[in-house]
Motif scaffolding. Structure first.
Motif, PDB file in Angstrom:
ATOM      1  N   UNK A 241      56.545  41.929  34.276  1.00 29.97           N
ATOM      2  CA  UNK A 241      56.674  40.533  34.819  1.00 29.97           C
ATOM      3  C   UNK A 241      55.588  39.698  34.223  1.00 29.97           C
ATOM      4  N   UNK A 242      54.646  40.145  33.485  1.00 31.04           N
ATOM      5  CA  UNK A 242      53.484  39.696  32.604  1.00 31.04           C
ATOM      6  C   UNK A 242      52.427  39.408  33.638  1.00 31.04           C
ATOM      7  N   UNK A 243      52.530  39.802  34.802  1.00 30.98           N
ATOM      8  CA  UNK A 243      51.273  39.613  35.810  1.00 30.98           C
ATOM      9  C   UNK A 243      50.135  40.602  35.337  1.00 30.98           C
ATOM     10  N   UNK A 244      48.834  40.328  35.698  1.00 35.08           N
ATOM     11  CA  UNK A 244      47.761  41.112  35.014  1.00 35.08           C
ATOM     12  C   UNK A 244      47.191  41.413  36.543  1.00 35.08           C
ATOM     13  N   UNK A 245      46.754  42.793  36.523  1.00 38.77           N
ATOM     14  CA  UNK A 245      46.404  43.495  37.807  1.00 38.77           C
ATOM     15  C   UNK A 245      44.865  44.095  37.449  1.00 38.77           C
ATOM     16  N   UNK A 246      43.778  43.568  38.370  1.00 44.80           N
ATOM     17  CA  UNK A 246      42.543  43.985  38.041  1.00 44.80           C
ATOM     18  C   UNK A 246      42.063  44.824  39.292  1.00 44.80           C
ATOM     19  N   UNK A 247      41.741  46.129  39.014  1.00 41.08           N
ATOM     20  CA  UNK A 247      41.285  47.316  40.004  1.00 41.08           C
ATOM     21  C   UNK A 247      40.063  46.928  40.115  1.00 41.08           C
ATOM     22  N   UNK A 248      39.464  46.442  41.287  1.00 42.21           N
ATOM     23  CA  UNK A 248      38.069  46.172  41.969  1.00 42.21           C
ATOM     24  C   UNK A 248      37.871  47.340  42.996  1.00 42.21           C
ATOM     25  N   UNK A 249      36.954  48.248  42.190  1.00 42.91           N
ATOM     26  CA  UNK A 249      36.875  49.601  43.048  1.00 42.91           C
ATOM     27  C   UNK A 249      36.047  49.383  44.441  1.00 42.91           C
ATOM     28  N   UNK A 250      35.038  48.897  44.495  1.00 45.82           N
ATOM     29  CA  UNK A 250      34.112  48.795  45.698  1.00 45.82           C
ATOM     30  C   UNK A 250      32.920  47.922  45.198  1.00 45.82           C
ATOM     31  N   UNK A 251      32.192  47.572  46.379  1.00 45.19           N
ATOM     32  CA  UNK A 251      30.770  46.937  46.117  1.00 45.19           C
ATOM     33  C   UNK A 251      30.058  46.914  47.464  1.00 45.19           C
ATOM     34  N   UNK A 252      29.455  48.012  47.887  1.00 42.05           N
ATOM     35  CA  UNK A 252      28.573  47.961  48.946  1.00 42.05           C
ATOM     36  C   UNK A 252      27.351  47.222  49.111  1.00 42.05           C
ATOM     37  N   UNK A 253      27.125  46.579  47.894  1.00 48.86           N
ATOM     38  CA  UNK A 253      25.818  45.694  47.783  1.00 48.86           C
ATOM     39  C   UNK A 253      26.425  44.235  48.067  1.00 48.86           C
ATOM     40  N   UNK A 254      27.669  43.964  48.360  1.00 51.10           N
ATOM     41  CA  UNK A 254      28.126  42.507  48.592  1.00 51.10           C
ATOM     42  C   UNK A 254      27.450  42.170  50.038  1.00 51.10           C
ATOM     43  N   UNK A 255      26.879  41.055  50.073  1.00 50.29           N
ATOM     44  CA  UNK A 255      26.537  40.428  51.355  1.00 50.29           C
ATOM     45  C   UNK A 255      25.207  41.135  51.664  1.00 50.29           C
ATOM     46  N   UNK A 256      24.627  42.037  51.115  1.00 54.59           N
ATOM     47  CA  UNK A 256      23.252  42.248  51.533  1.00 54.59           C
ATOM     48  C   UNK A 256      22.031  41.364  51.200  1.00 54.59           C
ATOM     49  N   UNK A 257      21.037  41.359  51.805  1.00 49.62           N
ATOM     50  CA  UNK A 257      19.893  40.325  51.406  1.00 49.62           C
ATOM     51  C   UNK A 257      19.512  40.129  50.115  1.00 49.62           C
ATOM     52  N   UNK A 258      19.795  38.742  49.709  1.00 50.40           N
ATOM     53  CA  UNK A 258      19.396  38.601  48.312  1.00 50.40           C
ATOM     54  C   UNK A 258      20.520  38.914  47.266  1.00 50.40           C
ATOM     55  N   UNK A 259      21.888  39.384  47.893  1.00 51.21           N
ATOM     56  CA  UNK A 259      23.046  39.566  47.093  1.00 51.21           C
ATOM     57  C   UNK A 259      24.030  38.447  47.216  1.00 51.21           C
TER      58      UNK A 259
END
Length: 685
Positions: free
Chosen positions: A495-513
């Motif tokens: 299809x030509x579509x591009x797929x990006x695997x984003x594994x995790x991020x337990x820092x997202x939303x923490x204070x200052x992040x």
């Protein structure tokens, strides 16, 4: 006989890995301060761009595949995480399990078995293990009598990316190229003292890193593969193999060292994670967590790349001053690149391609524009980092002539390097819970921001040399979107579509992040997601695209999960997508790293088109402590690289946590595994 450690007896890191894995692979990155402290905006702060979900649908047409409706299954023996997703299998009148073409198998139940578990009706075998001889003169593996000389002729440690290429003129044989990401010394050497490694142990580790090229052949009457020792194409690339540095930054002052005042010759490659296979028959290999090999970092640029002050875990700096930034400040700049290897020329010098930028490369998978120019997609595997593409200015030459081959080996040296910026189309609706916005999808528009073209910088205040060597800083200044650990980035051949695997991020939303945004919609994100980009199929060199989330991983019983709209009670649970690949039917296959659902990592197939788009089924699981890597999906065979089996906290040679692959009393060994159907038919049909 060794006594096994209790399985999962110690707490894992936030992403699901053991602390032992984090220690040796990435230097406890989970417990370090996030290197990206830039203040550039993230997707939730930006008003939606010109492209919308409708434009995405126009940009990449959906190919409908007719398929009978039916439920998938998660087999018996499931634990808590998979119980919510279990469903009765539906079989056709021919007795096969229903599903999208290529995915007609009974899913494997999540489990914690110390083996590779495959679907009913399938068989498996080990292709090659760490330490098996592949070069002429290399001895058989002896864990009690290892040497650097022996290891330099044997299959390396911790196999990750795999590529299989056809070998003309030799029926039933293929060329396999494997990455060897890192070494786990406490599982390699008896009585290992991490504070006082010996020179021999260090030199064995140097030889166990890098790449292996080994010809493999099919076994008659099965789908098994076996190495062909001493084949003329077999080769080992290690941490001391000579490399050429090519492209626009080659020879630049930032790449010059005392041992190489020209800035064009480097020794070795290491922490090679994923990679890619080019249309012209070479392989690409991403140097990822290179920071953990360099001691005594003190500069802001060291900090941005995670090079810490003080000694390294492996203490290589005691045995070669190039690993001491205080003594050889530019040596670290010669790592973190994409490496290109010609596996059909055992005398060729592999090359580090500076035009593709320097960061923690997970992989690099190219495709061609309609006019024949390569476009390479890449992810920077760290929390709040970015994903990139490179568009060559040259066209590939067809054919196998010497002139064509020499020309094609220059394709990745000239072009434009871009970084991605995403905007959501539902501003104000993303609350961090994973709840969908009113339009029913996480989607929006994207822009490829140019960073450099040849010797011309597009980033104010930075030279082109600085853009290539300090690509992270250039992307910071360009205002790229901070993502949840972009790992593999792969275009679909169908299809030509591009797929990006984003594994995790337990820092997202923490204070200052940074908080949640439409492309990264969950705070404390421990399961990850997969992003789908739609670029113009005839011209992926364009600077605009549309995007949407294809999959939001986790337990299907969790309301925050999403499987492209497919009924969630009919899918397998999945956590921490890492590498992706595509089968001949256009399905995407996903390997996981750090499953946070309480079971072993695995390999999953998911339909990307038609009525069953989003139907996800688990094909296999790997042993205790292991990661699923390097998937190769052929018509009649699936290959996976089983990396770091038994790598649980407290494990050692004396006290193993796994007996895979050779059973009790034998040292645990990373290995490549082949899986096939026992009836000899194609996988999943």
């Amino acid at each position: 006989m060794h006594e096994l450690l209790p399985v999962l007896s110690t707490p894992r890191h936030a992403g699901g890995r053991s602390a032992l894995t984090c220690r040796y692979r990435c230097g406890d990155a989970c417990f370090q301060e996030v290197p990206n402290t830039s203040a550039n905006a993230y997707a939730g702060d930006i008003i939606a761009g010109a492209l919308s979900r409708r434009s995405m649908m126009r940009a990449a047409a959906v190919v409908t595949v007719a398929a009978a409706a039916g439920a998938t299954a998660v087999g018996p023996g499931a634990g808590r995480a998979e119980a919510a997703a279990a469903a009765r299998p539906t079989s056709s009148r021919h007795g096969r399990t229903d599903g999208a073409r290529g995915l007609r198998f009974t899913p494997v139940a999540p489990n914690e078995h110390d083996t590779v578990t495959v679907p009913a009706g399938h068989a498996q075998s080990v292709v090659i293990r760490w330490g098996e001889p592949i070069l002429r003169g290399a001895p058989d593996f002896d864990p009690e009598r290892q040497s650097a000389r022996a290891q330099s002729g044997q299959f390396g440690y911790n196999n990750d990316f795999l590529s299989l290429l056809p070998l003309r003129g030799e029926h039933g044989r293929q060329v396999m190229v494997a990455n060897h990401e890192y070494t786990t010394e406490t599982l390699m050497f008896r009585d290992y003292d991490p504070e006082n490694p010996t020179r021999e142990q260090v030199e064995i580790a140097w030889a166990a890193h890098g790449l292996s090229v080994v010809v493999v052949e099919e076994r008659r009457r099965s789908g098994a593969l076996a190495p062909v020792p001493r084949h003329r194409l077999n080769r080992r690339i290690t941490a001391t193999t000579p490399f050429r540095i090519t492209g626009p930054a080659a020879g630049a002052p930032l790449l010059r060292t005392g041992a190489d005042p020209s800035g064009t010759r480097a020794l070795g490659t290491f922490n090679n994670c994923a990679g890619g296979t080019t249309p012209w028959g070479t392989t690409l290999h991403g140097e990822e967590n290179i920071n953990i090999y360099f001691a005594n970092g003190s500069r802001p640029t060291d900090q941005r790349y995670g090079i810490a002050p003080g000694a390294t875990e492996r203490k290589w700096e005691r045995f070669d001053q190039r690993f001491d930034v205080a003594r050889e400040p530019n040596e670290a700049h010669r790592f973190g690149w994409v490496v290109e290897l010609d596996p059909f020329d055992p005398d060729s010098v592999p090359r580090k391609r500076t035009a593709l930028g320097r960061f923690k490369h997970e992989g690099a998978q190219p495709r061609l524009t309609d006019d024949g120019r390569p476009v390479v997609y890449m992810g920077d595997d760290e929390r709040f980092e970015y994903f990139y593409k490179f568009v060559s200015s040259q066209r590939m030459m067809r054919g196998t002539s010497r002139a064509a081959r020499e020309h094609n080996l220059t394709l990745l040296d000239e072009g434009t390097l871009y970084v991605a910026k995403l905007t959501g189309d539902s501003p104000g609706e993303i609350d961090g819970s994973g709840r969908h916005p009113a339009d029913g999808e996480f989607d929006g528009a994207g822009e490829w921001i140019p960073l450099a073209t040849g010797e011309v910088s597009h980033v104010p205040g930075m030279t082109a040399e600085e853009v290539y060597v300090f690509t992270r800083l250039a992307a910071d200044r360009a205002g790229a979107t901070k993502m949840d650990r972009p790992e593999d980035v792969e275009p679909s051949p169908r299809t030509g579509r591009v797929y990006v695997a984003l594994t995790n991020n337990t820092e997202r939303g923490k204070p200052g992040k940074p908080g949640a945004d439409e492309a990264n919609p969950r705070v404390l994100n421990k399961h990850g997601q997969i992003l789908e980009l739609a670029e113009e199929r005839d011209d992926p060199a364009r600077e605009r695209f549309a995007w949407r989330l294809f999959l939001v991983a986790g337990d299907p019983a969790d309301p925050a999960t999403y499987f492209a709209g497919f009924p969630k009670e009919r899918v397998s649970p999945i956590s921490c997508p890492d590498n992706v690949a595509f089968d001949p039917h256009g399905n995407m296959w996903i390997s996981t790293d750090g499953n946070k659902l309480g079971s072993n990592d695995g390999l999953f197939g998911v339909a990307t088109r038609g009525e069953r788009r989003g139907e996800l089924k688990q094909f296999l699981t790997v042993p205790v402590g292991a990661e699923t890597c390097g998937p190769v999906i052929q018509d009649r065979r699936v290959l996976v690289a089983v990396q770091h089996p038994g790598e649980l906290d407290g494990a050692s040679v004396e006290n193993p946590a796994s007996t895979w692959p050779d059973g009790p009393g034998r040292i645990v060994r990373p290995a490549v595994v082949a899986v096939w159907r026992t009836d000899g038919r194609d996988i999943g049909v």
